[in-house]
Design a protein around this motif. Structure first.
Motif, PDB file in Angstrom:
ATOM      1  N   HIS A 128       0.852  -1.190   0.000  1.00  0.00           N
ATOM      2  CA  HIS A 128       0.000   0.000   0.000  1.00  0.00           C
ATOM      3  C   HIS A 128       0.888   1.240   0.000  1.00  0.00           C
ATOM      4  O   HIS A 128       2.111   1.148   0.150  1.00  0.00           O
ATOM      5  CB  HIS A 128      -0.887   0.032   1.243  1.00  0.00           C
TER       6      HIS A 128
ATOM      7  N   ASP B 141       0.537   5.198   1.928  1.00  0.00           N
ATOM      8  CA  ASP B 141      -0.301   5.857   2.920  1.00  0.00           C
ATOM      9  C   ASP B 141      -1.062   7.035   2.305  1.00  0.00           C
ATOM     10  O   ASP B 141      -0.519   7.782   1.491  1.00  0.00           O
ATOM     11  CB  ASP B 141       0.558   6.393   4.080  1.00  0.00           C
TER      12      ASP B 141
ATOM     13  N   TRP C 119       9.816   7.602   3.786  1.00  0.00           N
ATOM     14  CA  TRP C 119       9.418   7.278   2.423  1.00  0.00           C
ATOM     15  C   TRP C 119       8.511   8.338   1.824  1.00  0.00           C
ATOM     16  O   TRP C 119       7.835   9.068   2.527  1.00  0.00           O
ATOM     17  CB  TRP C 119       8.753   5.907   2.361  1.00  0.00           C
TER      18      TRP C 119
ATOM     19  N   HIS D  62       4.850   0.397   0.269  1.00  0.00           N
ATOM     20  CA  HIS D  62       5.532  -0.365   1.317  1.00  0.00           C
ATOM     21  C   HIS D  62       4.630  -1.464   1.860  1.00  0.00           C
ATOM     22  O   HIS D  62       3.418  -1.463   1.623  1.00  0.00           O
ATOM     23  CB  HIS D  62       6.058   0.552   2.424  1.00  0.00           C
TER      24      HIS D  62
ATOM     25  N   ARG E 149       5.438   7.020  14.030  1.00  0.00           N
ATOM     26  CA  ARG E 149       5.311   7.530  12.659  1.00  0.00           C
ATOM     27  C   ARG E 149       4.848   8.977  12.632  1.00  0.00           C
ATOM     28  O   ARG E 149       3.858   9.335  13.262  1.00  0.00           O
ATOM     29  CB  ARG E 149       4.313   6.668  11.892  1.00  0.00           C
TER      30      ARG E 149
HETATM   31 MN    MN Z   1       1.753   2.399   5.683  1.00  0.00          MN
END
Ligand code: MN
Ligand code: OGA
Length: 277
Positions: A98, A100, A246, A253, A268
């Protein structure tokens, strides 16, 4: 500390940044890191023992922080999302290919994930480069894809009865906010470099604008199979203090869920992006 060095880890995606302390980047070092991020799609750093405040300060050098509306935040730090898997938990966050936030009308630029506690072995993250995946398509298919638009949604994942909502009670919340769908070009231009990117993903793309579900499924399945070819990917092994930063537009990822019975905790921070064209 030795001088900053950018070492590509594969030809399709990713570079390691060596010889830096991200708490104390000079402006020159920061420019080099930002350029490498744009070129390689994901950057890896090692042994960065950051406090939450330092993590926020490093992230903010790249842009404004986007607070994910579904993730449980770190205690006392509402702008940091907690990516946690308990020992007895079966499902993990991000356990499939996927990218984000593609379900947002203005998708987040990227995410900066900092490892706090990792399993003894397992729990690696795979990355795939969507510039390389696009480049490897035939000219004929590239032309076909050019005018198409993908439909993205968070409903089936984060909504009421969504996959993640049901499987991860307590770790994911705010299901009533999962109402928005977004339409983006199937071939997006990178907002900074102009590079063409294949911009669909198995996690959040639910169709192609103007196509029937079956037609869309056939094309998307082909594109997913193509983009998953090993030569477009890289596998990152974490240690506490590792950072992966990323670019959501340029990469996919996949968090491997192969460490049952062990604990894993990451922090995160997500950064705002621009509309895609
Ligand atoms: Mn993710
Ligand atoms: C994420 C995610 C990957 C990981 O935080 O968006 O997919 O390896 N995590 O935890």
């Amino acid at each position: 500390m030795p001088a900053l060095k950018i070492r590509p880890v594969s030809s399709a995606v990713g570079a390691e940044v060596l010889g830096v302390d991200v708490k104390n980047l000079t402006d020159g070092e920061f420019d080099a890191v930002r350029d490498a991020y744009r070129t390689h799609g994901v950057l890896f750093f090692r042994e960065q023992a950051l406090s939450p405040e330092q993590h926020i300060a490093f992230a903010e050098r790249f842009g404004d922080i986007n607070v994910n509306r579904f993730f449980t935040p770190v205690d006392g730090h509402p702008r940091i999302a907690e990516v946690r898997k308990e020992k007895d938990q079966k499902i993990n966050i991000g356990g499939g290919w996927h990218t984000d936030h593609s379900y947002d009308q203005v998708p987040a630029m990227g995410s900066m994930l900092l490892a706090r506690e990792v399993p003894e072995s397992g729990g690696d993250t795979l990355f795939a480069g969507m510039g390389a995946a696009y480049d490897a398509l035939s000219d004929g298919l590239k032309e076909t894809l050019e005018p198409l638009r993908g439909v993205h949604s968070s409903r089936h994942v984060f909504g009421n009865k969504g996959k993640a909502t049901e499987a991860m009670e307590g770790r994911i919340g705010n299901a009533e906010a999962a109402t928005q769908d977004a339409v983006h070009p199937l071939v997006a231009r990178h907002p900074d470099t102009g590079r063409k990117l294949l911009y669909v993903n198995p996690g959040f793309t639910i169709g192609i604008d103007g196509w029937s579900p079956l037609e869309a499924k056939a094309l998307l399945d082909f594109l997913y199979q193509h983009a998953q070819r090993p030569e477009f990917s890289y596998r990152f092994q974490w240690q506490p203090g590792s950072i992966a930063f990323w670019d959501n537009r340029a990469t996919w990822h996949y968090a491997l869920n192969d460490y049952h019975g062990q604990f894993r905790l990451m922090h995160r921070i997500t950064l705002e992006g621009q509309p895609l064209h």
